[in-house]
Design a protein around this motif. Structure first.
Motif: not given
Lengths: 519, 157
Positions: A140-146
Motif C-alpha cells: 500500500a505504501i508503494v501504491e501511494e507513491v505510485v
C-alpha cells in the motif's frame, strides 16, 4: 527572557559570511548582557539576502539581510531583539513575496528548523509520514507513491513508485536503498540544501522506501565537493539512530533499516545511477549496460532502489498528507512541485519550489529579477551541463518534463543558469564537449571519442576553417553521440551543443539550417 | 591548513585494516589514506589491492579514475575555483585567469614555494552566489576581483 535568533549554517550562507556574523552577534549580545539563543538553521533559499538574520517575535520571525559583521552593533541598537526598524529589516520572513509565491512541500522545513535537532524535526511534522507508513501494508505504501505521480527528480523523470514496485516484487533477503546525492550539475543546489537544512526528511524518506520494498540497508552517496552536506547527514543519521528510528527495530515496528553516508571522489559521471553503483562497490565509475535494471540486479548484485535526494525527501509529505494532495499540483504528466534553482548571472539567486507549469520567462525575469549586473538576458541553460540553452524566444515554455522535451531540452534536476548578452555561445558549446571529454567514463566510444572530436570540430568552426562542412560534421557527431552513447553523459551533451548552434547560429559565424536531428 | 603525516607502511596498513571490512571498501580506504598522507602514494596501491583481493591493475584503474586522488601531496593550502557554467556566467573565467596570474601557476599546479595548490572544480553547489571558491574546505561566494585577491593573499600567507 531569552530571545531566539536564527542564522543559517547552510554553505550558501557560510560562503557570504554567515559564520562571522553569527560569531559577532553572539559576542556583541554577550557584551550587552542580552539573553539570546542563536539557532543555526538551513537556508530559506533566498541567497541574495544571506547572511539572513531572523529574530523570533510574537508576530513571527522578522528578517534582516544581507547582514555584514559591521551591521551587528546597529542591528542590536534597532533593537533587533524586538524586531525594530533598521535599513536591513525585511519584515516578516513568511510574508516576503519570494517565499509567499512558492509552494513548499519538499522544502517545507528548510531554513526553519535546526538540522541537528531530531526533536525540532518532530515538532515541525517530522516522522508523521513514517508513522502513517508503518500502519500500512508495504504494498500500500508503494501504491501511494505510485499514485502521487512523483517522478525522479534527478533528471530522468522516471516514476518513483514504479521503481519501488519493481524492487518490492523481487524476492531476495538483501535489498538496498541508494540515495543519489551526487549533485554535480552546475546551477543546482537543492540536494545540498535539503541535506544541510533538513537532513531528517531524507532519512525518513529512505526509511519509508526501505520498509515499502523490503530493503534493510541504505547508502547516501554524496559528492566529495559537499563536505558540509556530508557532515550534516552524518550528524543526523547518528541522532536518528540514537532516537530509535534507525536500526534493527525502527520505531518499535519490527522492521530493520539502517543507513550510512559514502563520499564520492570527484567524478561527475557517478551521478549516473549505474556508475554510482560501481563506485559504491569500490570500482571505477563506469556505466553499466541496462538491462539488467538496478531494481533487479543493483548494488552488490542485489535488488536496489536508486532515487535522487529530492524524490526521497518528498516521500514523507506524500505519506503524511496523501498522494492526492501532492498529485493535485502540477500539469500534464508532471505532478506535484519542482524545487527550481535559479543561478548564474541572476539578481535573485536561490531555490524556488513551485508546481510544474510556471514558464521559463516568469522564472528568469520575474522571480529571478533578470541578471545581477543589469545587462539583458541572452540565454539560459536549463538542466545542468547536459541541458539545452534557451533563447528568449522560448521563454514561454512551461516548466514540465514533456514541454521541455518538445523544445529539444530537458528540465533535468531543475537548475536554471542565466547568461547575459556578453556570452559567446560557440564557447559554451565547446565547453559542453570539453566537459564531456574530461568526465567521460570511457566505456563507450561515442562519448569518449566523440566529445574529444567535438572540441576539435568546434575549434575549426570558430577559426572559420571550412566552416559549413564542419558544422555538418558537428551535427552528425551530435547525432552519433545522442543515439550511440550508453548513458546520458554522452547522450545528452548534444543538447547544449545543438541548442547553441540552432538558436545562436550567429555565434558560430553561420546560419545553419534548423535541425530536425534532435528527434 | 593541514599537516600531513609522512608515508609509513605500518600506518597505511592500520588504515586499511580499519576500513577493509566495509562493503565496497575501496573508496573509504583511499579517502582515509589521502586524508592521512595528503595523497594516495604509489606504494599504497598494491597494499590496498591485496587487502581487497584485487589485482594491482584494477586498483590502479580505480585510483586514477577519480579526480580527487592525488599522486603527491598538495601545497599547504588548496584553493579550488569553480569553473562550471554558472560561475562562467557570473565572470568566473576572468577571475580564474586572475588567480593563475597572481599565483604564477595554472589550474592543477602548486606554487614553487609549495604554499598553494590551485585547482579547478566543476561545481561547488553555490551557483546561487556565483562565482564561488573553496579554500581548504571553507566556502566563498559572490567573488569579485577584490574578494578573490584577498582569498589569494590568505592562501599565500
Amino acid at each position: 527572557m531569552t530571545t531566539r535568533i536564527f542564522i543559517s549554517r547552510d554553505s550558501g550562507a557560510l560562503c557570504v559570511g554567515a559564520e562571522e556574523v553569527a560569531t559577532a552577534l553572539a559576542k556583541a549580545a554577550g557584551l550587552r548582557g542580552l539573553a539570546v539563543d542563536i539557532v543555526r538553521t538551513g537556508s530559506r533559499g533566498l541567497y541574495w539576502l544571506e547572511p539572513l538574520v531572523e529574530v523570533a517575535t510574537s508576530d513571527g520571525r522578522i528578517g534582516y539581510g544581507p547582514v555584514a559583521v559591521g551591521d551587528v552593533e546597529s542591528l542590536l541598537d534597532a533593537p533587533l531583539l524586538e524586531g525594530g526598524e533598521h535599513p536591513l529589516r525585511l519584515g516578516l520572513v513568511e510574508d516576503l513575496p519570494w517565499l509567499k509565491r512558492q509552494t513548499r512541500l519538499t522544502f517545507a522545513r528548510c531554513g526553519i528548523v535546526d538540522p541537528r535537532s531530531l526533536p525540532d524535526y518532530r515538532a515541525h511534522g517530522g516522522y508523521q509520514g513514517l508513522e502513517k507508513a508503518l500502519a500500512m501494508a508495504p504494498e500500500a505504501i508503494v501504491e501511494e507513491v505510485v499514485n502521487s505521480g512523483l517522478r525522479g527528480r534527478g533528471g530522468a523523470g522516471f516514476p518513483t513508485g514504479i521503481k519501488w514496485r519493481t524492487v518490492a516484487k523481487t524476492v531476495n533477503p538483501q535489498k538496498y536503498i541508494v540515495c543519489n546525492a551526487d549533485e554535480g550539475d552546475s546551477g543546482t543546489f537543492a540536494d545540498r540544501m535539503i541535506m544541510e537544512g533538513d537532513p531528517f526528511v531524507l532519512i525518513e524518506g529512505m526509511t519509508i522506501a526501505g520498509i515499502a520494498t523490503g530493503a534493510s540497508y541504505g547508502y547516501v552517496y554524496i559528492r566529495s565537493e559537499y563536505p558540509h552536506a556530508i557532515e550534516a547527514m552524518e550528524i543526523a543519521i547518528k541522532a536518528v539512530r540514537e532516537g530509535g528510528m534507525l536500526g534493527p527495530n525502527v520505531a518499535g515496528s519490527g522492521h530493520a533499516y539502517d543507513m550510512e553516508v559514502r563520499a564520492g571522489a570527484g567524478a561527475y559521471v557517478c551521478g549516473e545511477e549505474t556508475s554510482l553503483l560501481e563506485s559504491l562497490e569500490g570500482r571505477r565509475g563506469e556505466v553499466r549496460a541496462k538491462p539488467p535494471l538496478p531494481a533487479h540486479i543493483g548494488l552488490f548484485g542485489k535488488p536496489t532502489v536508486i532515487n535522487n535526494v529530492l524524490s526521497l525527501a518528498t516521500v514523507p509529505f506524500i505519506m503524511s498528507e496523501g498522494a492526492a494532495i501532492y498529485r493535485d499540483y502540477g500539469m500534464g504528466r508532471s505532478r506535484g512541485t519542482m524545487p527550481i534553482q535559479l543561478a548564474g548571472n541572476i539578481k535573485h539567486g536561490g531555490l524556488f519550489e513551485t508546481a510544474f507549469g510556471i514558464t521559463l520567462g516568469e522564472l528568469v525575469d520575474d522571480i529571478g529579477g533578470g541578471t545581477r549586473n543589469g545587462r539583458p538576458v541572452r540565454a539560459v541553460q536549463v538542466g545542468g551541463p547536459l541541458g539545452a540553452y534557451f533563447p528568449r524566444s522560448l521563454f514561454d515554455t512551461p516548466f514540465d518534463y514533456e514541454a521541455f522535451t518538445a523544445a529539444d531540452g530537458l528540465i533535468g534536476h531543475g537548475g536554471v543558469v542565466v547568461f547575459d548578452d556578453t556570452v559567446d555561445m560557440a564557447k559554451q558549446a565547446r565547453f559542453a564537449m570539453e566537459f564531456c571529454a574530461i568526465e567521460s567514463c570511457g566505456k563507450c566510444t561515442p562519448c569518449r571519442i566523440g566529445s574529444a572530436r567535438g572540441v576539435e570540430v568546434i575549434d575549426r568552426i570558430m577559426a572559420d576553417t571550412d566552416r559549413a562542412a564542419n558544422i555538418t560534421v558537428l551535427e552528425d557527431l551530435c547525432n552519433t553521440m545522442k543515439f550511440g552513447s550508453l548513458c546520458a553523459l554522452g547522450g545528452f551533451t548534444p543538447y547544449p551543443v545543438m541548442s547553441a548552434l540552432t538558436h545562436f547560429p550567429e555565434d558560430f559565424g553561420a546560419t545553419p539550417k534548423r535541425l530536425q536531428a534532435a528527434e | 591548513m593541514r599537516r600531513y603525516e609522512a608515508w609509513s607502511v605500518p600506518r597505511a596498513a592500520e588504515i586499511i585494516a580499519r576500513e577493509k571490512h566495509r562493503p565496497g571498501a575501496a573508496l573509504p580506504i583511499l579517502h582515509a589514506i589521502q586524508e592521512t598522507f595528503g595523497c594516495v602514494p604509489e606504494a599504497a596501491v598494491p597494499m590496498v589491492a591485496e587487502a581487497l583481493n584485487l589485482s594491482r591493475a584494477e586498483m590502479h584503474g580505480t585510483v586514477t579514475f577519480y579526480h580527487d586522488f592525488r599522486k603527491s601531496p598538495p601545497g599547504r593550502r588548496v584553493l579550488k575555483l569553480c569553473r562550471a557554467e554558472s560561475c562562467q556566467a557570473a565572470g568566473g573565467d576572468a577571475l580564474a585567469a586572475r588567480a593563475e596570474e597572481k599565483l604564477g601557476v595554472e589550474m592543477g599546479e602548486t606554487t614553487a614555494d609549495a604554499r598553494v595548490t590551485l585547482e579547478a572544480v566543476y561545481c561547488l553547489g553555490l551557483c546561487h552566489s556565483s562565482p564561488a571558491a573553496m579554500l581548504d574546505g571553507h566556502v566563498f561566494g559572490m567573488l569579485d576581483e577584490r574578494k578573490l585577491d584577498a582569498l589569494v593573499k590568505e592562501a599565500q600567507a
